[in-house]
Enzyme design. Structure first.
Site, PDB file in Angstrom:
ATOM      1  N   GLU A  84       0.820  -1.215   0.000  1.00 33.29           N
ATOM      2  CA  GLU A  84       0.000   0.000   0.000  1.00 33.29           C
ATOM      3  C   GLU A  84       0.853   1.264   0.000  1.00 33.29           C
ATOM      4  O   GLU A  84       0.451   2.284  -0.565  1.00 33.29           O
ATOM      5  CB  GLU A  84      -0.978  -0.017   1.176  1.00 33.29           C
ATOM      6  CG  GLU A  84      -1.933  -1.199   1.196  1.00 33.29           C
ATOM      7  CD  GLU A  84      -2.733  -1.414  -0.089  1.00 33.29           C
ATOM      8  OE1 GLU A  84      -2.954  -0.445  -0.850  1.00 33.29           O
ATOM      9  OE2 GLU A  84      -3.144  -2.570  -0.325  1.00 33.29           O
TER      10      GLU A  84
ATOM     11  N   HIS B 297       1.511   2.121  -3.519  1.00 29.80           N
ATOM     12  CA  HIS B 297       0.370   2.855  -4.091  1.00 29.80           C
ATOM     13  C   HIS B 297       0.397   4.319  -3.653  1.00 29.80           C
ATOM     14  O   HIS B 297       0.175   5.223  -4.462  1.00 29.80           O
ATOM     15  CB  HIS B 297      -0.958   2.232  -3.653  1.00 29.80           C
ATOM     16  CG  HIS B 297      -1.268   0.923  -4.281  1.00 29.80           C
ATOM     17  ND1 HIS B 297      -1.059   0.653  -5.617  1.00 29.80           N
ATOM     18  CD2 HIS B 297      -1.809  -0.200  -3.753  1.00 29.80           C
ATOM     19  CE1 HIS B 297      -1.449  -0.586  -5.877  1.00 29.80           C
ATOM     20  NE2 HIS B 297      -1.910  -1.124  -4.756  1.00 29.80           N
TER      21      HIS B 297
END
Length: 188
Positions: A91, A94
């Site tokens: 994450e 991202h």
């Protein structure tokens, strides 16, 4: 943007939000998470105390990145410290992509696929041992096959992307995004 964890696929009950917060705190001290956090900050992105939050999730996901909110870790689907470490690394990639590409549009299937390709390739999600634990046994080409499988799973979950659009987007983005290893010098 969210991925299945190894332990959640085996039906473990997971951790409480408090236990998961302790695991997140431990993850924040690992070299790869520290490296990604530093590069997020160097790119001009704010990484506050509430950027990473443990939550209980209804869906069978391990976590996700939400623009403007940060990273959510699904405590009820976490069982091992390694699962939390992997979710944060995935994450954070991202979040890094969202930070450095000021025009990233998560509703654009190609943009979403590109970030998923990078996160799958750079996070270690598709390491041979993880794939074996998931029941995928292949001696050659397992990493790229795994990244493609996981990209499709995530992009198809995007309400703006049909299965055909997700596949086309992944194929269009593959070469450039798979070979983009920033902020790493090379794929870890």
């Amino acid at each position: 943007m969210a991925e299945e964890s190894v332990s959640s696929s085996y039906g473990y009950n997971g951790k409480t939000v408090e236990e998961c917060q302790d695991m997140i705190n431990k993850s924040l001290k690992t070299p790869t998470v520290r490296f990604l956090r530093e590069h997020l900050e160097k790119a001009g992105c704010i990484f506050g105390k509430k950027f990473i939050k443990p939550v209980n999730c209804d869906k069978q996901i391990s976590g996700g990145y939400v623009r403007g909110e940060g990273i959510l870790v699904c405590s009820n689907h976490m069982n091992l410290q390694d699962d939390v470490d992997q979710v944060l690394i995935h994450e954070l990639i991202h979040a890094y992509d969202d930070c450095r590409a000021k025009n990233l549009d998560w509703s654009n299937c190609v943009h979403h696929a590109c970030s998923e390709i990078r996160a799958g390739h750079l996070s270690g999600d598709c390491h041979y041992k993880r794939e074996l634990l998931r029941g995928y046994i292949k001696l050659r080409g397992h990493e790229q096959e795994c990244v493609k499988r996981r990209v499709m799973k995530s992009v198809v979950a995007n309400p703006y992307c049909s299965e055909v659009a997700a596949k086309d987007a992944m194929e269009a983005a593959w070469d450039v995004c798979y070979n983009d290893t920033k902020p790493f010098d090379r794929a870890p």
